[in-house]
Design a protein around this motif. Structure first.
Motif, short mmCIF file in Angstrom:
data_model
loop_
_atom_site.label_atom_id
_atom_site.label_comp_id
_atom_site.label_asym_id
_atom_site.label_seq_id
_atom_site.Cartn_x
_atom_site.Cartn_y
_atom_site.Cartn_z
N LYS A 227 2.50 1.64 -3.51
CA LYS A 227 1.49 2.02 -4.49
C LYS A 227 1.09 3.48 -4.33
CE LYS A 227 -1.56 -1.60 -5.69
NZ LYS A 227 -2.71 -2.42 -5.30
N ASP B 237 0.83 -1.21 0.00
CA ASP B 237 0.00 0.00 0.00
C ASP B 237 0.87 1.26 0.00
OD1 ASP B 237 -2.38 -1.38 -0.07
OD2 ASP B 237 -2.73 -1.24 2.09
N ASP C 128 3.98 5.68 -5.59
CA ASP C 128 4.04 5.65 -7.05
C ASP C 128 2.93 6.49 -7.67
OD1 ASP C 128 6.29 4.02 -7.08
OD2 ASP C 128 5.15 2.17 -7.46
#
Length: 140
Positions: A131, A128, A134
């Motif tokens: 992500k 998490d 990113d």
């Protein structure tokens, strides 16, 4: 074609592509163990620098132009929201991902007031976190 087969490309002749610079992430977390764990996750993908307090990160801001900051809200001294506010008033538009152990809406609302940030509640998973970083970097 030159009669001897395909013309070699520059890359096949030994010219190397310049490696892409890894995004520089500044992590501010006062819990030593948690900071080491998260920094380890970050180092998989990013040029990560970790600090125990907001003041230590601020002292490095001119030398290390960060692409993203990952900041705990509940820091001693200048807290995470205060740090985010100071960064938001600075010359660079640095995205910030806030971390909190609190599930109270007031922390989330304080973060929204400063703007330019994502918000994660601890405990966070490695996947998490990566992500979110990113996506934040891609959207910036």
């Amino acid at each position: 074609m030159n009669g001897y087969g395909p013309t070699p490309s520059r890359h096949s002749l030994g010219e190397r592509r310049r490696p892409q610079r890894r995004a520089r992430v500044g992590l501010v977390e006062d819990d030593d163990d948690y900071r080491k764990i998260v920094q380890g996750w970050l180092l998989e993908r990013y040029d990560a620098h970790a600090y125990a307090c907001a003041e230590a990160l601020l002292a490095q801001m001119d030398e290390l132009p960060f692409d993203l900051l990952l900041v705990d809200i509940g820091l001693p001294g200048l807290d995470g929201v205060g740090l985010a506010d100071r960064v938001a008033r600075g010359p660079r538009n640095i995205p910030i991902v806030m971390l909190t152990a609190s599930r109270q809406n007031r922390d989330y609302l304080r973060c929204l007031e400063v703007g330019r940030m994502a918000y994660l509640t601890k405990p966070i998973s490695r996947l998490d976190l990566l992500k979110t970083i990113d996506a934040t970097l891609a959207g910036h």
